[in-house]
Design a protein around this motif. Structure first.
Motif, PDB file in Angstrom:
ATOM      1  N   SER A  93      36.648  37.977  31.500  1.00 26.94           N
ATOM      2  CA  SER A  93      37.847  37.727  32.495  1.00 26.94           C
ATOM      3  C   SER A  93      37.776  38.481  33.252  1.00 26.94           C
ATOM      4  O   SER A  93      38.039  37.826  34.236  1.00 26.94           O
ATOM      5  CB  SER A  93      38.685  38.419  30.812  1.00 26.94           C
ATOM      6  OG  SER A  93      38.634  39.562  30.961  1.00 26.94           O
ATOM      7  N   PHE A  97      38.419  36.518  36.558  1.00 28.00           N
ATOM      8  CA  PHE A  97      39.527  37.272  37.744  1.00 28.00           C
ATOM      9  C   PHE A  97      38.674  36.677  39.130  1.00 28.00           C
ATOM     10  O   PHE A  97      39.488  36.275  39.644  1.00 28.00           O
ATOM     11  CB  PHE A  97      40.109  38.340  36.912  1.00 28.00           C
ATOM     12  CG  PHE A  97      40.399  39.402  38.118  1.00 28.00           C
ATOM     13  CD1 PHE A  97      42.164  38.809  38.975  1.00 28.00           C
ATOM     14  CD2 PHE A  97      39.965  40.239  38.527  1.00 28.00           C
ATOM     15  CE1 PHE A  97      42.391  39.604  39.837  1.00 28.00           C
ATOM     16  CE2 PHE A  97      40.955  41.253  39.111  1.00 28.00           C
ATOM     17  CZ  PHE A  97      42.005  41.142  39.811  1.00 28.00           C
ATOM     18  N   LYS A 101      40.747  35.045  41.436  1.00 35.79           N
ATOM     19  CA  LYS A 101      42.011  35.034  42.252  1.00 35.79           C
ATOM     20  C   LYS A 101      41.478  36.184  43.589  1.00 35.79           C
ATOM     21  O   LYS A 101      41.843  37.017  44.737  1.00 35.79           O
ATOM     22  CB  LYS A 101      42.747  36.139  42.118  1.00 35.79           C
ATOM     23  CG  LYS A 101      43.707  35.595  40.696  1.00 35.79           C
ATOM     24  CD  LYS A 101      44.688  34.990  41.205  1.00 35.79           C
ATOM     25  CE  LYS A 101      45.782  33.808  39.984  1.00 35.79           C
ATOM     26  NZ  LYS A 101      46.764  33.280  40.776  1.00 35.79           N
ATOM     27  N   ARG A 160      38.389  31.326  34.318  1.00 39.65           N
ATOM     28  CA  ARG A 160      38.997  31.382  35.103  1.00 39.65           C
ATOM     29  C   ARG A 160      39.513  30.614  35.688  1.00 39.65           C
ATOM     30  O   ARG A 160      41.121  30.187  35.901  1.00 39.65           O
ATOM     31  CB  ARG A 160      37.827  30.431  36.558  1.00 39.65           C
ATOM     32  CG  ARG A 160      37.658  30.728  37.907  1.00 39.65           C
ATOM     33  CD  ARG A 160      36.751  29.523  38.663  1.00 39.65           C
ATOM     34  NE  ARG A 160      37.910  28.329  38.465  1.00 39.65           N
ATOM     35  CZ  ARG A 160      38.041  27.495  39.780  1.00 39.65           C
ATOM     36  NH1 ARG A 160      37.982  28.432  40.882  1.00 39.65           N
ATOM     37  NH2 ARG A 160      39.615  26.701  39.341  1.00 39.65           N
ATOM     38  N   ILE A 163      43.029  32.111  34.146  1.00 35.97           N
ATOM     39  CA  ILE A 163      43.868  33.531  34.913  1.00 35.97           C
ATOM     40  C   ILE A 163      44.617  32.485  36.438  1.00 35.97           C
ATOM     41  O   ILE A 163      45.953  33.075  36.410  1.00 35.97           O
ATOM     42  CB  ILE A 163      43.239  34.497  34.727  1.00 35.97           C
ATOM     43  CG1 ILE A 163      42.301  34.708  34.029  1.00 35.97           C
ATOM     44  CG2 ILE A 163      43.207  35.035  36.742  1.00 35.97           C
ATOM     45  CD1 ILE A 163      41.126  35.531  34.461  1.00 35.97           C
ATOM     46  N   VAL A 167      48.783  33.185  35.751  1.00 31.32           N
ATOM     47  CA  VAL A 167      48.533  34.954  36.721  1.00 31.32           C
ATOM     48  C   VAL A 167      49.076  34.183  37.747  1.00 31.32           C
ATOM     49  O   VAL A 167      48.465  34.329  39.070  1.00 31.32           O
ATOM     50  CB  VAL A 167      47.740  35.438  36.834  1.00 31.32           C
ATOM     51  CG1 VAL A 167      48.486  37.469  37.420  1.00 31.32           C
ATOM     52  CG2 VAL A 167      46.804  36.526  35.358  1.00 31.32           C
ATOM     53  N   VAL A 190      46.328  41.285  35.110  1.00 29.03           N
ATOM     54  CA  VAL A 190      45.515  40.565  34.122  1.00 29.03           C
ATOM     55  C   VAL A 190      45.580  40.666  32.662  1.00 29.03           C
ATOM     56  O   VAL A 190      46.314  39.486  31.794  1.00 29.03           O
ATOM     57  CB  VAL A 190      44.822  39.996  35.084  1.00 29.03           C
ATOM     58  CG1 VAL A 190      43.994  38.795  34.587  1.00 29.03           C
ATOM     59  CG2 VAL A 190      45.038  40.439  36.169  1.00 29.03           C
ATOM     60  N   ILE A 194      47.200  37.608  30.248  1.00 29.74           N
ATOM     61  CA  ILE A 194      46.131  36.219  29.409  1.00 29.74           C
ATOM     62  C   ILE A 194      45.838  36.433  27.454  1.00 29.74           C
ATOM     63  O   ILE A 194      45.303  36.171  27.171  1.00 29.74           O
ATOM     64  CB  ILE A 194      44.379  36.697  29.884  1.00 29.74           C
ATOM     65  CG1 ILE A 194      43.749  37.412  30.196  1.00 29.74           C
ATOM     66  CG2 ILE A 194      44.973  35.747  31.141  1.00 29.74           C
ATOM     67  CD1 ILE A 194      42.930  37.542  31.077  1.00 29.74           C
TER      68      ILE A 194
END
Lengths: 278, 303
Positions: A93, A97, A101, A160, A163, A167, A190, A194
């Motif tokens: 994760s 992330f 992002k 990916r 997220i 988010v 985050v 999730i």
């Protein structure tokens, strides 16, 4: 009008018959595993074979324990699967992330590389990986099956996707303005957002590592570090005739994963179907 | 006056970069150690005669030449493809139909059916192989019992090539049909319902809807599952090892490429030769995936 509804009903009956048949085929081997595991082998060897569970499951299990150290194997499998699941969830994760992002140079190239790496079969690196593990002194050590798997391409890819769609950027920007560090953004914004994604990937990872076979077979030779699957293989190889004992062991090896799956099955299936279209 | 925020923004950019690289580094470090390096090293080892003690002699492409002349390799190649073919085609077709049915709005107990068809996938291959090994037993297996009810003689699945392949394929089918159905179901749910409604109004039957709406719109998913089952099928290992035993049985009826690789490396300690087989396996997977992709794409442009 009546003809139409008659054919409609017929279609509906066929429809459910088919689905129930498929369900029966899916579930029957589980049932049959328990029938054999709870009878004496002779009861299976007669025609017609036993079709209802017997009362000898515990006796068969005792025989399993006489032949392999099943508790040790269960503990080993739990340690490996739990450690792997926690670390895969964290590292995948975190990386997911970053890919979803954060802006950084080479992001797209690295991500394409990551996706491409999923095409490489494990067998291609099997022999050198074995040599590396042996050089590190990790043969017959659970680290041999844990360390190489603490982050994987599939998990990062999956995270990916998850997220990016779940988010919102505004939330992250608000966090930035409040002076959060990048890791704080991950940890405080985050991670809580999730949770459903964690559930699905967690089950996939746990099942995959619980059921893994080739790699543990290669690096875990000593009985004390055998996982459930290796113990099961030995049980099957050494006592080919005593089906009841072997299948009692199989029931025991399958039960933990079955319970975990049934507990989370609803979220898992919907997570899987959602994750696939995102 | 402007310098300070600009500076801060620049710092932020650098920090972002550093953080991002830090966050993705675990995978790339692991992949370098247990992915890229082994791949290259395997290629290098495959050019050597190399045994367990580490004694190695460079022999160029000899190992690959040996593979070409090795009847066991060809046998394993044939077995692998035969098992793949017998399991994948019916499996994917069946999964499509199943997904189509599971997606019908009139279905009651949807959750129950979804969970039960997925259930086989959670079982380990070792467990599946043991259960199916018992089902396909020669004297007392349930399959032979069913055949005897139909007045047929018992079949010794283990000793015949086709019998072994059928048994192994059925293990693969049992374990993966529901999984693929769930993946297709995900695709089906993204197909807008009005397409089916419009087709129904135009008088299209359910069968026509299946072939002219469902299949074309599901093609990306179908390609995905074909690739996945190709990669998985080419690497099949635990089922034949469990069902046929070491060496894939007396006549190698269950010998697959990965089983051959495993035996050469870890039973005969012929690391050089096994490494060459590993690279051959990789080429076969890539080539066969491309072929399958080509056919799947072609199907797409057919209508």
């Amino acid at each position: 009008m009546t003809r139409l509804s008659a054919s409609f009903n017929l279609g509906r009956i066929g429809f459910y018959t088919f689905l129930i048949l498929v369900t029966a085929l899916s579930v029957f081997p589980f049932y049959w595993m328990y029938i054999i595991g709870s009878n004496v082998t002779a009861a299976i060897n007669q025609f017609p074979p036993a079709m209802i569970p017997g009362g000898r499951f515990i006796e068969n299990l005792i025989k399993v324990y006489e032949n392999v150290n099943f508790n040790r194997a269960l503990i080993n499998s739990f340690v490996v699967s739990a450690t792997l699941t926690v670390s895969v969830l964290f590292f995948c994760s975190l990386a997911g992330f970053a890919f979803a992002k954060l802006n950084f140079r080479g992001r797209n190239v690295l991500f394409a590389f990551l996706v491409g790496s999923m095409m490489v079969p494990t067998q291609l690196g099997l022999i050198p990986s074995y040599m590396i593990i042996s050089k590190l002194g990790w043969l017959d050590d659970l680290r041999a099956v844990i360390i190489p798997g603490i982050a994987n391409a599939f998990g990062i890819f999956w995270m990916r996707q998850y997220i990016s769609s779940s988010v919102p950027n505004e939330l992250l920007e608000a966090g930035r303005i409040d002076g959060c560090s990048t890791f704080r953004l991950f940890w405080n914004i985050v991670v809580p957002a999730i949770r459903p994604g964690y559930a699905t990937l967690g089950i996939i990872t746990f099942m995959g590592s619980w059921n893994d076979f080739l790699w543990p077979l290669v690096v875990l030779k000593d009985r004390s570090v055998h996982t459930v699957q290796i113990a099961l293989k030995n049980l099957n190889g050494a006592y080919y005739q005593d089906f009841s004992m072997i299948l009692a062991g199989t029931v025991l090896a399958t039960l933990p994963i079955l319970v975990i799956f049934l507990l989370f099955s609803k979220q898992f299936i919907s997570g899987l179907t959602e994750g696939a279209v995102k | 006056m402007l310098a300070k925020p600009l500076n801060r923004a620049l710092n932020q950019r650098i920090r972002d970069h550093l953080n991002a690289y830090l966050f993705i580094s675990p995978f790339f470090i692991l992949f370098a150690v247990f992915g890229v390096f082994p791949m290259i090293f395997t290629a290098w080892v495959s050019l050597h005669k190399w045994n367990i003690v580490g004694a190695k002699t460079f022999i160029g492409l000899q190992n690959y030449k040996f593979i070409m002349e090795d009847p066991y390799f060809w046998k394993s190649l044939y077995n692998t493809f035969s098992i793949w073919f017998l399991s994948t085609l019916p499996q994917l077709f069946f999964a499509l139909i199943l997904a189509f049915l599971l997606n019908q709005s009139m279905l009651k107990g949807r959750e129950f059916f979804r969970i039960s068809v997925f259930l086989p996938n959670i079982t380990s291959v070792v467990a599946v192989a043991i259960i199916f090994g018992a089902l396909f037993g020669q004297h007392y297996g349930l399959i032979n019992y069913a055949l005897s009810l139909l007045g047929m003689d018992p079949i010794d699945f283990r000793s015949s090539v086709l019998g072994t392949h059928l048994a192994i394929s059925s293990m693969v089918m049992w374990r993966w049909t529901g999984y693929n159905a769930i993946i297709y179901l995900a695709g089906l749910q993204s197909i807008p319902n009005d397409l089916y409604e419009a087709a129904t109004i135009d008088g299209a039957t359910k069968r026509q809807q299946f072939f002219f709406i469902t299949i074309p719109l599901l093609r990306p998913m179908i390609i995905f599952t074909i690739i996945l089952s190709t990669i998985g099928g080419m690497q099949i290992f635990a089922e034949p090892l469990m069902f046929s035993g070491p060496g894939g049985g007396s006549q190698g009826q269950g010998l697959t490429i990965t089983l051959l690789l495993y035996e050469e490396a870890f039973a005969r300690q012929a690391f050089g030769y096994a490494s060459a087989i590993a690279w051959m396996l990789f080429f076969i997977i890539v080539a066969f995936s491309l072929v399958n992709m080509f056919f799947a794409k072609k199907l797409q442009s057919a209508d």
